[in-house]
Every structure is written in structure tokens, then in C-alpha cells.
Design a protein around this motif. Structure first.
Motif, PDB file in Angstrom:
ATOM      1  N   ASP A  10       0.822  -1.204   0.000  1.00 18.65           N
ATOM      2  CA  ASP A  10       0.000   0.000   0.000  1.00 18.65           C
ATOM      3  C   ASP A  10       0.860   1.261   0.000  1.00 18.65           C
ATOM      4  O   ASP A  10       0.533   2.255  -0.641  1.00 18.65           O
ATOM      5  CB  ASP A  10      -0.931   0.006   1.218  1.00 18.65           C
ATOM      6  N   ARG A  11       1.946   1.192   0.727  1.00 17.83           N
ATOM      7  CA  ARG A  11       2.818   2.362   0.813  1.00 17.83           C
ATOM      8  C   ARG A  11       3.500   2.638  -0.538  1.00 17.83           C
ATOM      9  O   ARG A  11       3.596   3.789  -0.976  1.00 17.83           O
ATOM     10  CB  ARG A  11       3.866   2.135   1.907  1.00 17.83           C
ATOM     11  N   ARG A  14       0.888   4.039  -2.831  1.00 20.07           N
ATOM     12  CA  ARG A  14       0.616   5.430  -2.476  1.00 20.07           C
ATOM     13  C   ARG A  14       1.682   6.353  -3.075  1.00 20.07           C
ATOM     14  O   ARG A  14       1.379   7.413  -3.610  1.00 20.07           O
ATOM     15  CB  ARG A  14       0.567   5.546  -0.950  1.00 20.07           C
ATOM     16  N   LEU A  17       1.072   6.854  -6.691  1.00 23.34           N
ATOM     17  CA  LEU A  17      -0.033   7.797  -6.907  1.00 23.34           C
ATOM     18  C   LEU A  17       0.458   9.237  -6.778  1.00 23.34           C
ATOM     19  O   LEU A  17       0.137  10.090  -7.611  1.00 23.34           O
ATOM     20  CB  LEU A  17      -1.156   7.569  -5.884  1.00 23.34           C
ATOM     21  N   VAL A  18       1.241   9.489  -5.743  1.00 26.71           N
ATOM     22  CA  VAL A  18       1.737  10.850  -5.526  1.00 26.71           C
ATOM     23  C   VAL A  18       2.591  11.287  -6.716  1.00 26.71           C
ATOM     24  O   VAL A  18       2.461  12.404  -7.224  1.00 26.71           O
ATOM     25  CB  VAL A  18       2.555  10.923  -4.213  1.00 26.71           C
TER      26      VAL A  18
ATOM     27  N   LEU B  54      -1.357  21.075  -6.184  1.00 29.21           N
ATOM     28  CA  LEU B  54      -2.503  20.162  -6.168  1.00 29.21           C
ATOM     29  C   LEU B  54      -3.674  20.796  -5.429  1.00 29.21           C
ATOM     30  O   LEU B  54      -3.486  21.428  -4.391  1.00 29.21           O
ATOM     31  CB  LEU B  54      -2.119  18.861  -5.462  1.00 29.21           C
ATOM     32  N   LEU B  62      -5.215  11.936  -0.480  1.00 23.33           N
ATOM     33  CA  LEU B  62      -3.946  11.394   0.029  1.00 23.33           C
ATOM     34  C   LEU B  62      -3.999  11.204   1.540  1.00 23.33           C
ATOM     35  O   LEU B  62      -3.506  10.193   2.058  1.00 23.33           O
ATOM     36  CB  LEU B  62      -2.805  12.352  -0.289  1.00 23.33           C
ATOM     37  N   ILE B  65      -5.819   8.099   2.303  1.00 22.76           N
ATOM     38  CA  ILE B  65      -4.992   6.925   2.041  1.00 22.76           C
ATOM     39  C   ILE B  65      -3.958   6.745   3.148  1.00 22.76           C
ATOM     40  O   ILE B  65      -3.735   5.643   3.652  1.00 22.76           O
ATOM     41  CB  ILE B  65      -4.315   7.062   0.652  1.00 22.76           C
ATOM     42  N   ASP B  66      -3.354   7.857   3.541  1.00 23.42           N
ATOM     43  CA  ASP B  66      -2.338   7.768   4.600  1.00 23.42           C
ATOM     44  C   ASP B  66      -2.940   7.273   5.911  1.00 23.42           C
ATOM     45  O   ASP B  66      -2.306   6.506   6.640  1.00 23.42           O
ATOM     46  CB  ASP B  66      -1.674   9.149   4.804  1.00 23.42           C
ATOM     47  N   ILE B  69      -3.357   3.564   5.621  1.00 29.91           N
ATOM     48  CA  ILE B  69      -2.074   2.869   5.744  1.00 29.91           C
ATOM     49  C   ILE B  69      -1.630   2.839   7.203  1.00 29.91           C
ATOM     50  O   ILE B  69      -1.192   1.803   7.723  1.00 29.91           O
ATOM     51  CB  ILE B  69      -1.011   3.528   4.838  1.00 29.91           C
TER      52      ILE B  69
END
Lengths: 195, 76
Positions: A10-11, A14, A17-18, B54, B62, B65-66, B69
């Protein structure tokens, strides 16, 4: 739920994606020509990509993968919603780029407006190959067509763009001059033109 | 001029221009190629969008998502 692919963590996903967000927004903007709609599309693609992250195979092309998601979503939307079909040239001039952007070549807003008048398939290939420097192979993967199709759309798109910007007299020289200079680039670069 | 996109010799470590897929071993672009006005304008248009800050919606996504995680890390 077993999948044959080895996914990213997942990291890792991520971080991918960034890294892609800027290019994804630019591709979306080029596709639909409207800031708000493009950002909605890009955000939707990011959300869908995250939801489908376990189906992305580690080591494969992440950019192509997520661009395909965005592109499919775009074409699905315009089928459902006729309001998204056409770029509006006035909107293009207002929305695509900051008006104060200066450039020592062509007037960028003229180019934007000219882009807005092209068929979507030509605009798309100009944005992918011409603007992003994506290879023919990757563009063909993203657009789901043959490399030869990419090349012919690019050539037609460049000619049409030059014609809209310069008028028909200068455009041929412009487009041809480009082909001559591009062919000097050796294999390995993303922008080479096969002859 | 707009040659900052191609000065890889000056900054071989940068790698920041992966969008242009200028791989090792590719010939540097000449001044003539850089001056092709259509390509230059298309790249400028692309970069001006890609380099925009952004919007908040993207940063919120984000953050979500973080948080997921971090929560997964906490469970592990």
C-alpha cells in the motif's frame, strides 16, 4: 480472491499515486479541456486506482495503467453525458493555463484553442506523445491501438494544429520541418520518430 | 529558452523529467529540435498543468490513504 499478480505494498502504491498526480492532471486537462472536469476525472481515477491497487502488477507500467483508467472513465462519461463531448474554445483559453504564462515561441493560448478544435483522438495523441513525451509504444498501450495508428494520428494532429495556428500556407512547412528534426533523434529517447 | 527540460548532461542525477522518457543513451536534443514551436508549446502546456499546486481534494484523498495505511500498520 486470489490474483496471479504480485501487487505493490500500500505504501509503494501510495508513492506511485503521488508521483503520477501532476501528469495525470495534465493528461485529463488535455483530454477534456476544462479544469474542473479534468480534476474530477483525475481524482476519480486516483480513487479507482487505489480501490483496484491489488490488480496492479509490480514492475509493470504504472503510468500506462492509471492513464487507461482515466481514459476509460473519460470516454464512458462522454457517452453518458453529451455536455462533455466538445471542448469549448473559450473555456480552453480561460481554463487550461494561467494567462500570464509567457513563452518565446507560439502563443500558448492560441495553441490551446487550436487543440480544442481537433478530434479527441488527435488531441489525445498530441498530449501523450507531443506534450508528455510518452513513447509510441506506451501511447499505443494507453490508447489501445496499433503503433502505426499512433503515428498517423500524431502526424494528422500536428498538421491540423499547425494549420489552425499558422493558416494552411505555413502549416505544411511547419509540420514537415518537425518531422525532419525529430528523425535525427536516435533510438532510446521517448520522442524519436521512426521513419 | 526552454532547454531546461533537456539538460540532462548538466544534471545527470536529477531524473525529475521522467515524463519525457529521455533515457540514457538518447542523443541530446539540438537547439533546432528545441525550437520546434509546436512541440515546445505542447510541452509548456503540459508542464504548466503538471506543475500546478494540487487542489485540496487531491490532498484530502492522500490524507485518507495515509490514514488507512497508518491504521493498517497499527493493526499489524
Amino acid at each position: 480472491m486470489s490474483e496471479a499478480v504480485e501487487p505493490l505494498s500500500d505504501r509503494e502504491f501510495r508513492d506511485q499515486l503521488v508521483a503520477i498526480m501532476g501528469s495525470l492532471r495534465a493528461f485529463a486537462r488535455g483530454l477534456c479541456g476544462n479544469r474542473e472536469m479534468a480534476d474530477d476525472l483525475a481524482q476519480d481515477a486516483l480513487t479507482r486506482a487505489w480501490a483496484a491497487r491489488h490488480s496492479f502488477a509490480k514492475g509493470t507500467n504504472f503510468r500506462a495503467w492509471i492513464f487507461i483508467i482515466l481514459r476509460n472513465q473519460f470516454y464512458t462519461s462522454i457517452r453518458k453525458n453529451s455536455r462533455m463531448v466538445a471542448w469549448d474554445p473559450d473555456m480552453a483559453a480561460r481554463h487550461l493555463i494561467a494567462p500570464e504564462t509567457q513563452h518565446d515561441g507560439l502563443n500558448l493560448q492560441d495553441v490551446e484553442v487550436a487543440l480544442s478544435k481537433l478530434p479527441a483522438e488527435q488531441r489525445e495523441v498530441l498530449m501523450l506523445v507531443g506534450a508528455s513525451g510518452i513513447s509510441y509504444e506506451e501511447a499505443a498501450q494507453i490508447m489501445g491501438c496499433a503503433i502505426g495508428t499512433i503515428k498517423s494520428r500524431l502526424a494528422r494532429g500536428r498538421m491540423a494544429l499547425a494549420s489552425l495556428i499558422d493558416g494552411p500556407e505555413l502549416s505544411e512547412a511547419h509540420a514537415k520541418g518537425e518531422m525532419v528534426t525529430r528523425s535525427n533523434v536516435t533510438a532510446g529517447g521517448g520522442l524519436q520518430v521512426a521513419t | 529558452m526552454q532547454n531546461e527540460q533537456w539538460n540532462e548532461e548538466a544534471a545527470p542525477e536529477s531524473g525529475a523529467n521522467q515524463n519525457f522518457a529521455a533515457k540514457e543513451g538518447a542523443a541530446p536534443f539540438t537547439a533546432q529540435q528545441l525550437s520546434d514551436p509546436i512541440s515546445a508549446a505542447l510541452k509548456k502546456i503540459h508542464d504548466s498543468v503538471a506543475d500546478e499546486p494540487l487542489p485540496d481534494d487531491f490532498l484530502d484523498l492522500l490524507d485518507q490513504i495515509d490514514r488507512k495505511i497508518s491504521a493498517a500498520d497499527g493493526e499489524a
